[in-house]
Design a protein around this motif. Structure first.
Motif, PDB file in Angstrom:
ATOM      1  N   PHE A  71      72.369  53.878  33.200  1.00  0.00           N
ATOM      2  CA  PHE A  71      70.964  54.164  32.927  1.00  0.00           C
ATOM      3  C   PHE A  71      70.519  55.496  33.546  1.00  0.00           C
ATOM      4  N   VAL A  72      71.085  55.867  34.683  1.00  0.00           N
ATOM      5  CA  VAL A  72      70.812  57.186  35.255  1.00  0.00           C
ATOM      6  C   VAL A  72      71.269  58.277  34.282  1.00  0.00           C
ATOM      7  N   SER A  73      72.448  58.098  33.719  1.00  0.00           N
ATOM      8  CA  SER A  73      73.011  59.076  32.779  1.00  0.00           C
ATOM      9  C   SER A  73      72.164  59.191  31.521  1.00  0.00           C
ATOM     10  N   VAL A  74      71.752  58.042  30.982  1.00  0.00           N
ATOM     11  CA  VAL A  74      70.927  58.053  29.767  1.00  0.00           C
ATOM     12  C   VAL A  74      69.577  58.708  30.049  1.00  0.00           C
ATOM     13  N   ALA A  75      68.975  58.379  31.197  1.00  0.00           N
ATOM     14  CA  ALA A  75      67.680  58.963  31.557  1.00  0.00           C
ATOM     15  C   ALA A  75      67.779  60.475  31.698  1.00  0.00           C
ATOM     16  N   THR A  76      68.884  60.946  32.281  1.00  0.00           N
ATOM     17  CA  THR A  76      69.092  62.393  32.432  1.00  0.00           C
ATOM     18  C   THR A  76      69.276  63.048  31.069  1.00  0.00           C
ATOM     19  N   GLN A 110      60.858  59.313  34.905  1.00  0.00           N
ATOM     20  CA  GLN A 110      60.442  58.143  35.687  1.00  0.00           C
ATOM     21  C   GLN A 110      61.494  57.035  35.671  1.00  0.00           C
ATOM     22  N   LEU A 111      62.040  56.774  34.491  1.00  0.00           N
ATOM     23  CA  LEU A 111      63.085  55.759  34.403  1.00  0.00           C
ATOM     24  C   LEU A 111      64.332  56.201  35.149  1.00  0.00           C
ATOM     25  N   GLY A 112      64.604  57.502  35.119  1.00  0.00           N
ATOM     26  CA  GLY A 112      65.753  58.036  35.836  1.00  0.00           C
ATOM     27  C   GLY A 112      65.611  57.855  37.338  1.00  0.00           C
ATOM     28  N   VAL A 113      64.415  58.059  37.840  1.00  0.00           N
ATOM     29  CA  VAL A 113      64.157  57.868  39.274  1.00  0.00           C
ATOM     30  C   VAL A 113      64.383  56.405  39.667  1.00  0.00           C
ATOM     31  N   PHE A 114      63.866  55.497  38.834  1.00  0.00           N
ATOM     32  CA  PHE A 114      64.043  54.071  39.126  1.00  0.00           C
ATOM     33  C   PHE A 114      65.523  53.700  39.098  1.00  0.00           C
ATOM     34  N   ALA A 142      67.705  44.213  32.734  1.00  0.00           N
ATOM     35  CA  ALA A 142      67.075  43.875  31.453  1.00  0.00           C
ATOM     36  C   ALA A 142      65.840  44.741  31.216  1.00  0.00           C
ATOM     37  N   GLY A 143      65.053  44.937  32.267  1.00  0.00           N
ATOM     38  CA  GLY A 143      63.844  45.749  32.137  1.00  0.00           C
ATOM     39  C   GLY A 143      64.146  47.168  31.707  1.00  0.00           C
ATOM     40  N   MET A 144      65.202  47.765  32.276  1.00  0.00           N
ATOM     41  CA  MET A 144      65.566  49.127  31.893  1.00  0.00           C
ATOM     42  C   MET A 144      66.067  49.192  30.453  1.00  0.00           C
ATOM     43  N   ALA A 145      66.823  48.182  30.046  1.00  0.00           N
ATOM     44  CA  ALA A 145      67.313  48.163  28.659  1.00  0.00           C
ATOM     45  C   ALA A 145      66.150  48.174  27.679  1.00  0.00           C
TER      46      ALA A 145
END
Length: 220
Positions: A90-95, A101-105, A141-144
């Protein structure tokens, strides 16, 4: 008040989790972070479904993921190690998508897991318990859903899914056959443990599977 420490019953936990999931999905929808479109990985296909149907689908996927991660938390460092590649995904996708914001989380989750693993790896000095594992399931699940690609959980959450299916199959087969078992013990990490695998080996193999499927989700 009742001088008892059993905690919540299984139905109470389920309904509270379901209520939290429904509120989360509704808030995401209200704030424009969620669409009733299901994206299918690899096929580059998305289709729109009825919002009420999507709400029901989302709520049960979230509750299912929460409890699947809880089931995975059965050995020292297992849930932590398996979730690290998921957080990194999820870090990679956010970047890639510039979702700051999602990347920070996701990065905070990754950092927390790595730090926690220092104390949670075998032999564990600290255990996450339900408070930790249920949170991890909710976070994944929340990030997905926040990234609007819930079906990616089939890949990045493959270990959680196998753990849950092994438990469901074991219980169902036990009842149908009046006492017979598919696995020596369920969830499946306990089966391998009873086959003679060390905790470290099980965690290593399961984490490798998680890394492989997260990479598949990212580059596939």
């Amino acid at each position: 008040r009742h001088h008892a420490n059993e905690g919540l019953t299984a139905p109470q936990k389920f309904f509270l989790q379901l209520a939290a999931a429904i509120v989360f999905v509704i808030l995401m929808r209200r704030d424009g972070y969620l669409t009733p479109d299901l994206y299918i990985p690899f096929l580059n296909i998305s289709f729109t479904i009825n919002w009420i149907v999507y709400l029901i689908f989302a709520a049960f996927v979230i509750v299912g993921t929460v409890n699947a991660v809880n089931l995975t938390d059965g050995l020292d460092g297992l849930a932590t190690s398996v979730t690290i590649p998921v957080a990194l995904f999820f870090v990679s996708v956010a970047t890639w998508w510039s979702y700051t914001q999602l990347g920070v989380f996701a990065a905070a989750l990754l950092g927390g897991l790595l730090a926690f693993l220092l104390f949670n790896a075998h032999p564990a000095k600290v255990f996450m318990g339900d408070t930790g594992s249920l949170f991890l399931g909710g976070a994944v699940a929340g990030m997905a859903f926040a990234f609007d690609m819930p079906l990616v959980l089939v890949l990045v959450g493959i270990v959680y899914i196998v753990e849950t299916l092994s438990d469901i199959l074991q219980v169902a087969y036990f009842k149908l056959t009046h006492g017979k078992r598919i696995f020596k013990m369920a969830p499946i990490h306990h089966h391998f443990e009873m086959c003679g695998w060390s905790e470290v080996k099980i965690v290593t193999v399961f984490t490798a599977v998680s890394v492989l499927f997260c990479a598949l989700a990212l580059f596939g």
